[in-house]
Design a protein around this motif. Sequence first.
Motif, mmCIF file in Angstrom:
data_model
loop_
_atom_site.group_PDB
_atom_site.id
_atom_site.type_symbol
_atom_site.label_atom_id
_atom_site.label_comp_id
_atom_site.label_asym_id
_atom_site.label_seq_id
_atom_site.Cartn_x
_atom_site.Cartn_y
_atom_site.Cartn_z
ATOM 1 N N ALA A 135 0.826 -1.204 0.000
ATOM 2 C CA ALA A 135 0.000 0.000 0.000
ATOM 3 C C ALA A 135 0.864 1.260 0.000
ATOM 4 O O ALA A 135 0.530 2.251 -0.681
ATOM 5 C CB ALA A 135 -0.926 -0.006 1.216
ATOM 6 N N ASP A 136 1.983 1.230 0.726
ATOM 7 C CA ASP A 136 2.885 2.388 0.720
ATOM 8 C C ASP A 136 3.487 2.629 -0.664
ATOM 9 O O ASP A 136 3.608 3.777 -1.110
ATOM 10 C CB ASP A 136 4.003 2.170 1.744
ATOM 11 C CG ASP A 136 3.474 2.121 3.172
ATOM 12 O OD1 ASP A 136 2.368 2.660 3.404
ATOM 13 O OD2 ASP A 136 4.149 1.522 4.033
ATOM 14 N N MET A 137 3.860 1.553 -1.362
ATOM 15 C CA MET A 137 4.430 1.707 -2.705
ATOM 16 C C MET A 137 3.387 2.197 -3.693
ATOM 17 O O MET A 137 3.708 2.985 -4.600
ATOM 18 C CB MET A 137 5.012 0.375 -3.166
ATOM 19 C CG MET A 137 6.192 -0.106 -2.336
ATOM 20 S SD MET A 137 6.821 -1.711 -2.879
ATOM 21 C CE MET A 137 8.044 -2.027 -1.611
ATOM 22 N N VAL A 138 2.151 1.756 -3.541
ATOM 23 C CA VAL A 138 1.084 2.244 -4.430
ATOM 24 C C VAL A 138 0.844 3.727 -4.190
ATOM 25 O O VAL A 138 0.652 4.501 -5.139
ATOM 26 C CB VAL A 138 -0.198 1.425 -4.210
ATOM 27 C CG1 VAL A 138 -1.352 2.019 -5.017
ATOM 28 C CG2 VAL A 138 0.013 -0.024 -4.601
ATOM 29 N N ARG A 139 0.878 4.147 -2.939
ATOM 30 C CA ARG A 139 0.724 5.582 -2.650
ATOM 31 C C ARG A 139 1.879 6.388 -3.238
ATOM 32 O O ARG A 139 1.683 7.510 -3.734
ATOM 33 C CB ARG A 139 0.648 5.801 -1.134
ATOM 34 C CG ARG A 139 -0.615 5.250 -0.479
ATOM 35 C CD ARG A 139 -0.709 5.718 0.964
ATOM 36 N NE ARG A 139 -1.854 5.138 1.653
ATOM 37 C CZ ARG A 139 -1.789 4.067 2.441
ATOM 38 N NH1 ARG A 139 -0.602 3.462 2.645
ATOM 39 N NH2 ARG A 139 -2.862 3.595 3.034
ATOM 40 N N ALA A 140 3.081 5.827 -3.177
ATOM 41 C CA ALA A 140 4.232 6.526 -3.762
ATOM 42 C C ALA A 140 4.061 6.666 -5.268
ATOM 43 O O ALA A 140 4.404 7.709 -5.850
ATOM 44 C CB ALA A 140 5.521 5.769 -3.432
ATOM 45 N N GLN A 141 3.518 5.657 -5.917
ATOM 46 C CA GLN A 141 3.264 5.769 -7.348
ATOM 47 C C GLN A 141 2.161 6.784 -7.648
ATOM 48 O O GLN A 141 2.214 7.465 -8.672
ATOM 49 C CB GLN A 141 2.879 4.396 -7.903
ATOM 50 C CG GLN A 141 4.039 3.423 -8.045
ATOM 51 C CD GLN A 141 5.086 3.940 -9.027
ATOM 52 O OE1 GLN A 141 6.206 4.255 -8.623
ATOM 53 N NE2 GLN A 141 4.724 4.073 -10.294
ATOM 54 N N ARG A 142 1.172 6.879 -6.783
ATOM 55 C CA ARG A 142 0.123 7.890 -6.972
ATOM 56 C C ARG A 142 0.696 9.297 -6.881
ATOM 57 O O ARG A 142 0.327 10.189 -7.663
ATOM 58 C CB ARG A 142 -0.977 7.677 -5.937
ATOM 59 C CG ARG A 142 -1.980 8.830 -5.856
ATOM 60 C CD ARG A 142 -2.626 9.096 -7.204
ATOM 61 N NE ARG A 142 -3.636 8.110 -7.519
ATOM 62 C CZ ARG A 142 -4.290 8.076 -8.660
ATOM 63 N NH1 ARG A 142 -4.004 8.960 -9.619
ATOM 64 N NH2 ARG A 142 -5.202 7.154 -8.894
ATOM 65 N N ALA A 143 1.629 9.491 -5.957
ATOM 66 C CA ALA A 143 2.277 10.810 -5.860
ATOM 67 C C ALA A 143 3.136 11.091 -7.084
ATOM 68 O O ALA A 143 3.290 12.234 -7.498
ATOM 69 C CB ALA A 143 3.112 10.884 -4.581
ATOM 70 N N ARG A 144 3.696 10.040 -7.671
ATOM 71 C CA ARG A 144 4.542 10.215 -8.842
ATOM 72 C C ARG A 144 3.707 10.466 -10.094
ATOM 73 O O ARG A 144 4.094 11.257 -10.958
ATOM 74 C CB ARG A 144 5.411 8.966 -9.021
ATOM 75 C CG ARG A 144 6.288 8.969 -10.263
ATOM 76 C CD ARG A 144 7.112 7.689 -10.337
ATOM 77 N NE ARG A 144 7.846 7.580 -11.583
ATOM 78 C CZ ARG A 144 9.029 8.122 -11.821
ATOM 79 N NH1 ARG A 144 9.619 8.815 -10.858
ATOM 80 N NH2 ARG A 144 9.618 7.989 -12.986
ATOM 81 N N TRP A 145 2.573 9.801 -10.224
ATOM 82 C CA TRP A 145 1.692 9.937 -11.390
ATOM 83 C C TRP A 145 0.290 10.320 -10.926
ATOM 84 O O TRP A 145 -0.618 9.480 -10.897
ATOM 85 C CB TRP A 145 1.637 8.629 -12.185
ATOM 86 C CG TRP A 145 2.961 8.118 -12.633
ATOM 87 C CD1 TRP A 145 3.688 7.128 -12.073
ATOM 88 C CD2 TRP A 145 3.717 8.592 -13.745
ATOM 89 N NE1 TRP A 145 4.857 6.934 -12.748
ATOM 90 C CE2 TRP A 145 4.905 7.830 -13.795
ATOM 91 C CE3 TRP A 145 3.516 9.580 -14.715
ATOM 92 C CZ2 TRP A 145 5.881 8.020 -14.766
ATOM 93 C CZ3 TRP A 145 4.483 9.769 -15.676
ATOM 94 C CH2 TRP A 145 5.640 9.004 -15.706
#
Length: 452
Positions: free
Chosen positions: A344-354
Amino acid sequence: MTDTFVFNAKCPEEKDQEIYWDYPRGEDGHIRNGSVAGLGLRVTALGNKSFVHSYLFNGKRYRKAIGSTIVCNVASARLAVGQRERQLETGENPDFDQADSRRAHRLTVREAIDRYWESHICELSEGHRKSFALFVAKWRRRTPQSATRRGHNTRKGYTDFGTMFSDRPLSSIKPVDIERYQKQFVSPYMYNSALRHLLALFNWAIRMQLVDMLNPCTPIRLRKVVRKRRDYSTEQIRQIAAQIFYPAFEIVPEITNLSGPTKRNMALVKAGILGANDQMMELCNFMGILFLTMARPSDLAVAKFEHFDFEKLVWHKHNTKGIKLSRAAYEYAYRTVPIHHRVADMVRAQRARWPESELLFPSHTDPVLPRNNFRKGLARFKALPGVPEHFQLYDLKRIAISLMLAGQGVSHEAISHYVDHKGNLETTMIYDLGLVDPLRPITEKLGDLLGV
């Protein structure tokens, strides 16, 4: 057209030949009955004369000489053309010739391939369509979005099936023809892939009753494929996981008080991996999700942010290869699997990136399309200490199964269901071939029992 006209007809001086067609209006302007459409008189510059028949069969225009004017007159030529037209109305080719199959066919190989593509192949995945086009129908290859010279100097060592037997009748293909086509392939992988595509093509044609024949691919056997294992020790797996979740941690002692994604990001910065671009960061997110979910890279490539529920910590997988979502009378939209909180943390990081993208890992050139590869990032990742040269992206799923779960006593049934296998245990048993370190206590116990 009359016998007198045939006797007096001449070829113009500036031409090699001239064809005069049978019309109801004669030379004198009077209308006469008995003319036949498609009947013509061919006169060459050398004075040779013959009657010809022009007709349309299976969407192709043909012209056939039916007799010389020395043997036939206009009446007999009209009678012959009439008989040929009745054959055409029943679907038969009047010029059937076993020596030249291109002149007589009801359904050619190319026509069957096109119908199979429009009826079935076009609805399958892009990878399946590409593979089918390479082995069976090169004219169905997808045109690249941008013109490049990638693969320009690459030459295939084989001819696709559609080109090799383009104008042959589909029902005339024999096992010896399939064998001649398959002899082009040296690699067992390519040999088996081509044979499976042909087997499916002929099965579809027989099932749709387009031809009444036995499948010519049935006598041909698949080649045995001996795969080379890429073994990993427990220590190598730990080092790979450390490079993904805590890269360069050993050389960054000042970040020991941090935790979670913050520590991971700082480690990447300190190691010099994050600089002008953070492609390595995105690759670590990609591999980290694969490691913790044991999903296929193809599943994650088309995953969207809306598929993840952070409150319940689940992933609604809309793309599955193993466990099918459809049944005879109904169809499921997705299957749900649990995820780790680090995912979930990595998915949130991708949301911040894209922030504007729907896909979890979109293409850098077109955010609507999924990212197609991590070639440069993987090359840099393999250069990191502790990562073996034979490491591949798909191995994140294999090594997690073989040593981290199966070695800890987790049942094969649970592993098979979680990683989206088709349900048979044979697939999961393959991963036990690399199970070495967890089996060492058995070896020691066996030695103790035997007293050696």
